[in-house]
Design an enzyme around this catalytic site. Structure first.
Site, PDB file in Angstrom:
ATOM      1  CG  HIS A 170      17.932 -24.655  30.341  1.00 53.16           C
ATOM      2  ND1 HIS A 170      17.054 -25.508  30.964  1.00 53.16           N
ATOM      3  CD2 HIS A 170      18.412 -23.821  31.300  1.00 53.16           C
ATOM      4  CE1 HIS A 170      16.997 -25.205  32.252  1.00 53.16           C
ATOM      5  NE2 HIS A 170      17.816 -24.191  32.484  1.00 53.16           N
ATOM      6  CB  CYS A 211      15.629 -30.402  26.470  1.00 55.26           C
ATOM      7  SG  CYS A 211      15.112 -30.418  28.200  1.00 55.26           S
TER       8      CYS A 211
END
Length: 463
Positions: A170, A211
């Site tokens: 992440h 991301c």
């Protein structure tokens, strides 16, 4: 007639002698070290003579993040298939997936629908609490004394060696989340520079899935330290999970099996000859597949950073000396979900498939309620802090506007790290979801907001 016969005979003899000479010269040349080096070099002049090293990192844990460890395990299998030795492959992963009580096939990890087991044989170098930023940096630098726990394996490379790093996790603007820590872009790039200054490699390739992963290199990675990087998205986009419940994952799985960018490059390696496909060719193929996304869902822009001069190198320079024939696997059509929402998909699916009176159902409902409440809190608090610091209009047009393409996220990285810790102190951890706001916090630094000002606004908002 006699003269003509003599001349013809002489010509035939000459041709025979020439052919023998050429054949002998060819055999001598093929045995020479020069010729061997020539054959082992690609069209960019990069030789395969150096040792190949790989560092594979899954920066998350938990069943809902199954895909990150599955991606890393798949990457390991590709390296092994291509002839890389375990002693040169360093794996970081929490290792709580294969034998999780939630795994419908204990001891097995798959990375695609009906895929084969990719967990078998994967080295357990750094697992559990030993998956840390400090250990990762020490391993890359070859600093054995800096390692705490784990196998102690490090990249003991030299100036003729090649390094491949794959990291999936992440992330947010300028940061990726390693279990319970944050790994910031400036620190990562500093480590790569130190490795270069120590003559620790001939060239290094870095693949990054997260991301806003482009922000980890944008404006930070020099083009003169022999590092080539590709990222799952640009500096402002989500990356995407693939092979998810209700789409392509087998019915017994309630979690996504892979990530779009990662699956794209991994399956590209499976289907193509890494001994002939170049980094540039793979980039273009992966970018196309990732950008297309699906008809119903989103996509991201795969990016390149650093030194493009060796993007013409064949993949086997970094992935192994003995590339195997490609498999016949074909790319499957798949719907994708944003990385940050994959946890919600997991919990929703678990709720739907569980008996309403079961403990599993109640626990999933509780986790979903807590996650949604946390997201609402983070959305509100970041927005409110921005209003208090800049006013409503300026907040909308200041904190939310990232710098132009090509610039680093922030000049003062210590400011960003301090403000993130300040928010956590007074408002609670940003957590995985809240990393979407690190770009706005960076812009508070860029706007000249002090730590005291940010702390006061955080106290007023969250007390």
């Amino acid at each position: 007639m006699r003269i003509r016969d003599v001349l013809l005979g002489a010509l035939v003899s000459y041709l025979i002698i020439q052919n023998v000479c050429v054949a002998n010269a060819s055999r001598v040349l093929q045995k020479s070290q020069f010729f061997a080096n020539f054959l082992q070099s690609n069209n960019n002049g990069i030789s395969n003579n150096g040792t190949k090293w790989a560092v594979l990192v899954a920066g998350s844990n938990g069943w809902g993040n199954y895909r990150h460890q599955a991606d890393v395990c798949h990457a390991y299998q590709i390296l092994k298939k291509s002839g890389m030795k375990d002693e040169n492959i360093i794996v970081f992963m929490y290792d709580d997936i294969a034998n999780s009580p939630e795994n419908p096939h204990p001891g097995i990890i798959i990375n695609s629908p009906n895929g084969s087991d990719v967990y078998h044989g994967v080295p357990k170098d750094y697992t559990g609490e030993n998956v840390t930023v400090n250990n990762l940096f020490a391993a890359i630098l070859g600093n054995k004394s800096g390692i705490t726990g784990g196998s102690g394996k490090v990249v003991e490379s030299g100036p003729d060696d090649y390094i491949f790093i794959y990291y999936t996790d992440h992330g947010g603007a300028g940061v990726v989340e390693m279990i319970y820590e944050q790994l910031y872009a400036n620190d990562l790039n500093d480590i790569l520079k130190k490795k270069h200054e120590a003559n620790g490699y001939k060239s290094l390739v870095f693949y990054l899935e997260a991301c806003e992963s482009g922000s980890m290199f944008q404006g930070l990675l020099p083009s003169n330290i022999n590092v080539y990087a590709t990222t799952a998205s640009n500096a402002t986009e989500d990356s995407w999970a693939e092979y998810c419940p209700n789409f392509d994952a087998p019915l017994e799985y309630d979690t996504c099996l892979g990530d779009l960018y990662s699956i794209s490059w991994l399956e590209d390696c499976d289907m193509n000859d890494v001994g002939s496909e170049t980094l540039q060719q793979q980039y273009e193929s992966v970018r196309k597949r990732t950008l297309e996304g699906t008809v119903f869902n989103g996509s991201s822009h795969v990016m390149q950073y650093g030194d493009m001069s060796f993007s013409g190198s064949v993949l086997s320079v970094y992935l192994g000396d003995n590339p195997s024939p490609p498999t016949t696997t074909t790319k499957s059509s798949s719907n994708v979900v944003p990385q940050r929402d994959a946890a919600l998909v997991h919990l929703h699916h678990k709720i739907r498939k569980s008996d309403v009176n079961s403990e599993e159902y109640l626990l999933a409902k509780k986790k979903l309620s807590e996650e949604l409440a946390h997201r609402e809190h983070v959305d509100y608090s970041i927005n409110q802090i921005g209003k208090l610091l800049l006013g409503h209009h300026d907040h909308q047009n200041g904190f939310k506007n990232l710098r132009s393409s090509g610039q680093p996220l922030v000049d003062d990285w210590d400011c960003l790290k301090t403000l993130v810790k300040t928010y956590a102190k007074y408002c609670g951890s940003l957590s995985t979801y809240g990393l979407k706001y690190t770009g706005e916090i960076a812009n508070a630094c860029n706007a000249g907001i002090t730590v005291d000002q940010f702390a006061a606004a955080s106290i007023q908002t969250c007390s």
